[in-house]
Structures are given as structure tokens and as C-alpha cells.
Design an enzyme around this catalytic site. Structure first.
Site, PDB file in Angstrom:
ATOM      1  N   ARG A  63       0.827  -1.212   0.000  1.00 26.56           N
ATOM      2  CA  ARG A  63       0.000   0.000   0.000  1.00 26.56           C
ATOM      3  C   ARG A  63       0.866   1.268   0.000  1.00 26.56           C
ATOM      4  O   ARG A  63       0.541   2.258  -0.667  1.00 26.56           O
ATOM      5  CB  ARG A  63      -0.929  -0.029   1.225  1.00 26.56           C
ATOM      6  CG  ARG A  63      -1.925   1.105   1.234  1.00 26.56           C
ATOM      7  CD  ARG A  63      -3.028   0.866   2.245  1.00 26.56           C
ATOM      8  NE  ARG A  63      -3.949   1.985   2.282  1.00 26.56           N
ATOM      9  CZ  ARG A  63      -4.197   2.729   3.364  1.00 26.56           C
ATOM     10  NH1 ARG A  63      -3.580   2.444   4.506  1.00 26.56           N
ATOM     11  NH2 ARG A  63      -5.034   3.726   3.307  1.00 26.56           N
ATOM     12  N   HIS A  67       0.522   4.336  -2.621  1.00 26.58           N
ATOM     13  CA  HIS A  67       0.298   5.723  -2.203  1.00 26.58           C
ATOM     14  C   HIS A  67       1.470   6.613  -2.579  1.00 26.58           C
ATOM     15  O   HIS A  67       1.300   7.812  -2.791  1.00 26.58           O
ATOM     16  CB  HIS A  67       0.031   5.781  -0.690  1.00 26.58           C
ATOM     17  CG  HIS A  67      -1.364   5.347  -0.331  1.00 26.58           C
ATOM     18  ND1 HIS A  67      -2.091   5.894   0.695  1.00 26.58           N
ATOM     19  CD2 HIS A  67      -2.173   4.409  -0.887  1.00 26.58           C
ATOM     20  CE1 HIS A  67      -3.291   5.320   0.764  1.00 26.58           C
ATOM     21  NE2 HIS A  67      -3.347   4.406  -0.185  1.00 26.58           N
ATOM     22  N   VAL A  71       0.899   9.911  -5.828  1.00 26.36           N
ATOM     23  CA  VAL A  71       1.071  11.322  -5.456  1.00 26.36           C
ATOM     24  C   VAL A  71       2.492  11.735  -5.833  1.00 26.36           C
ATOM     25  O   VAL A  71       3.454  11.241  -5.262  1.00 26.36           O
ATOM     26  CB  VAL A  71       0.829  11.513  -3.933  1.00 26.36           C
ATOM     27  CG1 VAL A  71       0.914  12.987  -3.559  1.00 26.36           C
ATOM     28  CG2 VAL A  71      -0.531  10.948  -3.535  1.00 26.36           C
ATOM     29  N   ASP A  75       8.340   8.572  -6.104  1.00 22.08           N
ATOM     30  CA  ASP A  75       9.539   9.358  -5.775  1.00 22.08           C
ATOM     31  C   ASP A  75       9.842   9.346  -4.279  1.00 22.08           C
ATOM     32  O   ASP A  75      10.606  10.188  -3.795  1.00 22.08           O
ATOM     33  CB  ASP A  75       9.354  10.820  -6.238  1.00 22.08           C
ATOM     34  CG  ASP A  75       8.279  11.540  -5.426  1.00 22.08           C
ATOM     35  OD1 ASP A  75       7.460  10.840  -4.775  1.00 22.08           O
ATOM     36  OD2 ASP A  75       8.258  12.779  -5.417  1.00 22.08           O
ATOM     37  N   SER A  77       8.015  10.277  -1.942  1.00 24.47           N
ATOM     38  CA  SER A  77       7.493  11.449  -1.213  1.00 24.47           C
ATOM     39  C   SER A  77       6.612  11.040  -0.027  1.00 24.47           C
ATOM     40  O   SER A  77       6.510  11.775   0.951  1.00 24.47           O
ATOM     41  CB  SER A  77       6.723  12.383  -2.146  1.00 24.47           C
ATOM     42  OG  SER A  77       5.705  11.678  -2.824  1.00 24.47           O
ATOM     43  N   ASN A  95      -3.553   8.756   4.558  1.00 22.69           N
ATOM     44  CA  ASN A  95      -2.274   8.094   4.845  1.00 22.69           C
ATOM     45  C   ASN A  95      -2.038   7.810   6.321  1.00 22.69           C
ATOM     46  O   ASN A  95      -1.016   7.217   6.676  1.00 22.69           O
ATOM     47  CB  ASN A  95      -1.115   8.952   4.313  1.00 22.69           C
ATOM     48  CG  ASN A  95      -0.971   8.813   2.808  1.00 22.69           C
ATOM     49  OD1 ASN A  95      -1.502   7.870   2.223  1.00 22.69           O
ATOM     50  ND2 ASN A  95      -0.269   9.732   2.188  1.00 22.69           N
ATOM     51  N   PRO A 162      -7.601   7.546  -4.541  1.00 25.67           N
ATOM     52  CA  PRO A 162      -9.036   7.228  -4.575  1.00 25.67           C
ATOM     53  C   PRO A 162      -9.576   6.913  -3.179  1.00 25.67           C
ATOM     54  O   PRO A 162      -8.940   6.169  -2.431  1.00 25.67           O
ATOM     55  CB  PRO A 162      -9.100   5.992  -5.487  1.00 25.67           C
ATOM     56  CG  PRO A 162      -7.716   5.471  -5.565  1.00 25.67           C
ATOM     57  CD  PRO A 162      -6.776   6.581  -5.243  1.00 25.67           C
ATOM     58  N   HIS A 192      -6.160  -6.009  -2.642  1.00 28.08           N
ATOM     59  CA  HIS A 192      -6.929  -6.128  -1.395  1.00 28.08           C
ATOM     60  C   HIS A 192      -7.154  -7.581  -1.000  1.00 28.08           C
ATOM     61  O   HIS A 192      -7.920  -7.859  -0.082  1.00 28.08           O
ATOM     62  CB  HIS A 192      -8.260  -5.368  -1.514  1.00 28.08           C
ATOM     63  CG  HIS A 192      -8.079  -3.881  -1.548  1.00 28.08           C
ATOM     64  ND1 HIS A 192      -9.084  -2.997  -1.860  1.00 28.08           N
ATOM     65  CD2 HIS A 192      -6.982  -3.105  -1.308  1.00 28.08           C
ATOM     66  CE1 HIS A 192      -8.622  -1.750  -1.805  1.00 28.08           C
ATOM     67  NE2 HIS A 192      -7.355  -1.793  -1.485  1.00 28.08           N
TER      68      HIS A 192
HETATM   69  C1  HEM Z   1      -8.891   1.197  -6.390  1.00 33.34           C
HETATM   70  C2  HEM Z   1      -8.844   2.122  -5.465  1.00 33.34           C
HETATM   71  C3  HEM Z   1      -8.414   1.848  -4.055  1.00 33.34           C
HETATM   72  C4  HEM Z   1      -9.039   2.289  -2.931  1.00 33.34           C
HETATM   73  C5  HEM Z   1     -10.275   3.156  -2.877  1.00 33.34           C
HETATM   74  C6  HEM Z   1      -8.311   1.774  -1.800  1.00 33.34           C
HETATM   75  C7  HEM Z   1      -8.622   2.021  -0.475  1.00 33.34           C
HETATM   76  C8  HEM Z   1      -8.039   1.399   0.597  1.00 33.34           C
HETATM   77  C9  HEM Z   1      -8.399   1.611   1.981  1.00 33.34           C
HETATM   78  C10 HEM Z   1      -9.423   2.615   2.485  1.00 33.34           C
HETATM   79  C11 HEM Z   1      -7.666   0.766   2.729  1.00 33.34           C
HETATM   80  C12 HEM Z   1      -7.746   0.553   4.238  1.00 33.34           C
HETATM   81  C13 HEM Z   1      -6.957   1.554   5.002  1.00 33.34           C
HETATM   82  C14 HEM Z   1      -7.065   1.344   6.492  1.00 33.34           C
HETATM   83  O1  HEM Z   1      -8.115   1.523   7.042  1.00 33.34           O
HETATM   84  O2  HEM Z   1      -6.093   0.918   7.108  1.00 33.34           O
HETATM   85  C15 HEM Z   1      -6.833   0.011   1.826  1.00 33.34           C
HETATM   86  C16 HEM Z   1      -5.959  -0.949   2.218  1.00 33.34           C
HETATM   87  C17 HEM Z   1      -5.050  -1.533   1.365  1.00 33.34           C
HETATM   88  N1  HEM Z   1      -4.860  -1.230   0.040  1.00 33.34           N
HETATM   89 FE1  HEM Z   1      -6.090  -0.147  -1.120  1.00 33.34          FE
HETATM   90  N2  HEM Z   1      -7.266   1.031  -2.258  1.00 33.34           N
HETATM   91  C18 HEM Z   1      -7.278   1.058  -3.635  1.00 33.34           C
HETATM   92  C19 HEM Z   1      -6.348   0.472  -4.468  1.00 33.34           C
HETATM   93  C20 HEM Z   1      -5.222  -0.171  -4.038  1.00 33.34           C
HETATM   94  C21 HEM Z   1      -4.116  -0.527  -4.864  1.00 33.34           C
HETATM   95  C22 HEM Z   1      -3.986  -0.158  -6.340  1.00 33.34           C
HETATM   96  C23 HEM Z   1      -3.233  -1.186  -4.067  1.00 33.34           C
HETATM   97  C24 HEM Z   1      -1.894  -1.759  -4.427  1.00 33.34           C
HETATM   98  C25 HEM Z   1      -1.515  -2.105  -5.613  1.00 33.34           C
HETATM   99  C26 HEM Z   1      -3.814  -1.257  -2.753  1.00 33.34           C
HETATM  100  C27 HEM Z   1      -3.275  -1.930  -1.688  1.00 33.34           C
HETATM  101  C28 HEM Z   1      -3.829  -1.981  -0.431  1.00 33.34           C
HETATM  102  C29 HEM Z   1      -3.358  -2.862   0.618  1.00 33.34           C
HETATM  103  C30 HEM Z   1      -2.280  -3.915   0.485  1.00 33.34           C
HETATM  104  C31 HEM Z   1      -4.112  -2.566   1.749  1.00 33.34           C
HETATM  105  C32 HEM Z   1      -3.987  -3.196   3.149  1.00 33.34           C
HETATM  106  C33 HEM Z   1      -3.040  -2.368   3.990  1.00 33.34           C
HETATM  107  C34 HEM Z   1      -2.812  -2.868   5.395  1.00 33.34           C
HETATM  108  O3  HEM Z   1      -3.039  -4.034   5.683  1.00 33.34           O
HETATM  109  O4  HEM Z   1      -2.368  -2.054   6.242  1.00 33.34           O
HETATM  110  N3  HEM Z   1      -5.004  -0.600  -2.764  1.00 33.34           N
HETATM  111  N4  HEM Z   1      -7.066   0.435   0.553  1.00 33.34           N
END
Ligand code: HEM
Length: 328
Positions: A63, A67, A71, A75, A77, A95, A162, A192
Site C-alpha cells: 500500500r 500511495h 502522489v 519518488d 514522497s 495516509n 481514490p 486487497h
Molecule cells: C482502487 C482504489 C483503491 C481504494 C479506494 C483503496 C482504499 C483502501 C483503503 C481505504 C484501505 C484501508 C486503510 C485502512 O483503514 O487501514 C486500503 C488498504 C489496502 N490497500 Fe487499497 N485502495 C485502492 C487500491 C489499491 C491498490 C492499487 C493497491 C496496491 C496495488 C492497494 C493496496 C492496499 C493494501 C495492500 C491494503 C492493506 C493495507 C494494510 O493491511 O495495512 N489498494 N485500501
């Protein structure tokens, strides 16, 4: 005649100059082959050691890279700390739940020891994200290197990330701005399959979907039984409890995310939104029933694309000594 000769030389030289410029500005898989030949081994060894103690950090590394790239490009950032005059990206609301900063610093310190002032934090993070997926039983892929570190990090710019409430139109737009298409969107959402979310990110779907803030105000596209399950874990005031995004398999990179989405049991409205377009819906439904190697291949390709967003190369940016602060 002489004039024509000079013209001919110029015509052949201009593309050469362009090429030199391009070559300098490109990433390559063997970028550190002379300056830090063991870079990938060092990162992998550290990752194995970090994840053997704290396996739940694999998802946060992935993640962090996402992120970072969305943004200001990849880089580093996202890794910069705020200063007295500036609020950095990592303090912005989307973040605040990021984790793993200390481990990135640890890997970077190992690399500074082996090859001082050579490997950028942006490259370190890209390699850590790649290895995090592989160590979670997912695919691996070749990473082109040579990213340089930026010196700017602005909290407000995280608006480009997003939100979990996004609908498909918004998601498509936010990905398109970064050069990512509909396929990248559905494939990368598959990230996810690992990780957790805190209750803060999902409670709107459970208690306050349209702003009415009552027990009936739920996301109508979330499976009813699943709402009950999530509510038993997240009270309306809870913002910190962690929920597995892919229950039962949240540490394994596999296809079960697509099963959750298809059953309307995914964590976010943005995941559910993948069912609202014929292409992304077909991709989700196909991968409920298998085709894991196709997803793995697709994921590798989309991660390579994401890792190339807005990179700084050549003499742009710098190679930070420490990932959390710019060099002086
Ligand atoms: C498509 C739009 C996306 C949205 C709206 C989104 C949103 C989110 C949100 C809200 C969380 C939970 C944050 C929290 O409460 O701790 C999350 C977790 C996560 N996201 Fe996304 N995400 C998106 C795309 C992606 C992409 C493209 C990746 C990586 C290639 C990604 C990887 C992850 C991972 C691995 C987690 C789990 C993090 C953890 O266990 O601490 N996400 N995402």
C-alpha cells in the site's frame, strides 16, 4: 554540397542526442549492476527477516508503494516527514493508517552500509512492495530501477488517492490521470487480497451511508449477513479495530478477493463498484473460478506500470540518505 553534408550530419545527430537523453532518463533492471550489484539480495534478505517477525507488514508495504506512486509519482514522497513549515503526505487523512515506515528505513540503512548514497528510497520501496507480494505467495516480476527521490511532500496532494467511497466513474478517472486503464484498475484492486482495514474506513457503509446516520442507513450493495458480521466487530464509534479485508486468507495473495467482491462482501464500496462495469465485472467473475496464473501475470504487468508513474530519473531529485528527510 557542403551545406547538405552538414545538414545530413545534423539530421543524424539530433536523434542521437535525443536517444542519449532518453537513455539517461530511463529505468533499467540492471541500473545498479556496477554501483550496488547486491541490491535485490539485500532487500529480499531484509524482507524475509522483517516478515518472519511481523508477517502482517506485507500488505502495508504494498500500500505504501501505491500511495507513493499516486502522489507526485514513485519518488518516495510518501516517506518524508513533515517539517515545521510543511505538512507532509504521510500526515494526510488517507495516509494516517499507513504502516511500515520504520522497516523501509531499516532496509535503506542496510543499503547505505553496502553502497552509500546510491540506492533511492523510491527504488527501495518498489522492491519491498514486489517482495511483499512474492512472500505472500503471490507473483514476482522484474523491477526496473533508477528512480530518484523527490524533495517535496504536500499533505493536500493526497486528494489524488481514490477514496473507499468512490464509484466506478471516479475510480476510472483517478486511475486514467496516472496512465492506468480499466484493466489496471480491476487487477490492482486485487491487492486487497492481503491486508486489513480499520473500522474508520468501513463504518460509513455500516451506519451512515447517505448521511442519515441510523441503523438502516447501510450501503445497499453490501451483503446483509456480512453487514451483521462487520457490525459485530465495528461499533459506530470504533475507529481503530482492524478487520481482515479478505477474511480467512488476508495474509495470502490469491484469488479470494474476487470471491469476496462477487459475493458483495468486499471491504469498500470502491471494490463493489467493480461489478458495475461490464469489463471489470467479467474480470472479477472469471477469477472467482480460477485462472490464478492469468491474474498473477496481469498483476505483475500492472504493478510494473504503476511503478513507472511520474518517476524522477537522471539528475532530477536526489538519493536520500534517510527516507524520512531530504538531504541538506
Ligand atoms: C482502487 C482504489 C483503491 C481504494 C479506494 C483503496 C482504499 C483502501 C483503503 C481505504 C484501505 C484501508 C486503510 C485502512 O483503514 O487501514 C486500503 C488498504 C489496502 N490497500 Fe487499497 N485502495 C485502492 C487500491 C489499491 C491498490 C492499487 C493497491 C496496491 C496495488 C492497494 C493496496 C492496499 C493494501 C495492500 C491494503 C492493506 C493495507 C494494510 O493491511 O495495512 N489498494 N485500501
Amino acid at each position: 554540397m557542403a551545406k547538405n553534408g552538414i545538414l545530413a550530419v545534423l539530421i543524424t545527430m539530433v536523434p542521437c542526442f535525443l536517444l542519449v537523453g532518453l537513455t539517461r532518463a530511463q529505468l533499467s533492471v540492471d541500473y545498479y549492476s556496477k554501483t550496488c550489484p547486491n541490491v535485490e539480495d539485500i532487500v529480499r534478505k531484509e524482507m524475509i527477516s522483517i516478515l518472519s517477525v511481523a508477517p502482517s507488514l506485507a500488505a502495508p508495504f504494498l500500500r505504501l508503494h501505491f500511495h507513493d506512486c499516486f502522489v507526485r509519482g514513485c519518488d518516495g514522497s510518501v516517506l518524508l516527514n513533515s517539517t515545521k513549515d510543511n505538512k507532509a503526505e504521510n500526515e494526510a487523512p488517507p495516509n494516517r493508517s499507513l504502516r511500515g515506515f520504520g522497516s523501509v528505513e531499516r532496509v535503506k540503512a542496510k543499503l547505505e552500509k553496502a553502497c552509500p548514497n546510491t540506492v533511492s528510497c523510491a527504488d527501495v520501496l518498489t522492491l519491498m512492495a514486489r517482495d511483499a507480494v512474492w512472500l505472500s505467495k503471490g507473483p514476482t516480476w522484474p523491477v526496473s530501477l533508477g528512480r530518484r527521490d523527490g524533495r517535496i511532500s504536500i499533505a493536500d496532494e493526497t486528494m489524488q488517492l481514490p477514496p473507499p467511497t468512490a464509484n466506478l466513474t471516479q475510480l476510472i478517472q483517478m486511475f486514467a490521470v496516472k496512465g492506468l486503464d480499466l484493466k489496471d484498475l480491476v487487477v490492482l484492486s486485487g491487492a486487497h487480497t492481503i491486508g486489513t482495514t480499520d473500522c474508520a474506513a468501513i463504518k460509513g457503509r455500516l451506519y451512515n451511508f447517505t448521511g442519515q446516520n441510523n441503523l438502516n442507513d447501510v450501503d445497499p450493495f453490501l451483503d446483509r449477513n456480512y453487514i451483521a458480521k462487520l457490525r459485530s466487530k465495528c461499533s459506530p464509534t470504533d475507529t481503530t479495530t482492524l478487520i481482515e479485508m479478505d477474511p480467512g486468507s488476508y495474509k495470502t495473495f490469491d484469488l479470494s478477493y474476487f470471491k469476496q467482491v462477487a459475493k458483495r462482501r468486499s471491504a469498500f464500496h470502491s471494490d463493489w463498484a467493480l461489478l458495475t462495469d461490464s469489463f471489470t465485472r467479467a474480470y472479477v467473475l472469471k477469477h472467482v473460478n480460477g485462472f490464478e496464473s492469468e491474474f498473477f501475470q496481469d498483476f505483475a504487468e500492472s504493478m510494473i506500470k504503476m511503478g513507472n508513474i511520474g518517476v524522477l530519473t537522471g539528475d532530477q531529485g536526489e538519493i536520500r540518505k534517510k527516507c524520512s528527510i531530504v538531504n541538506y
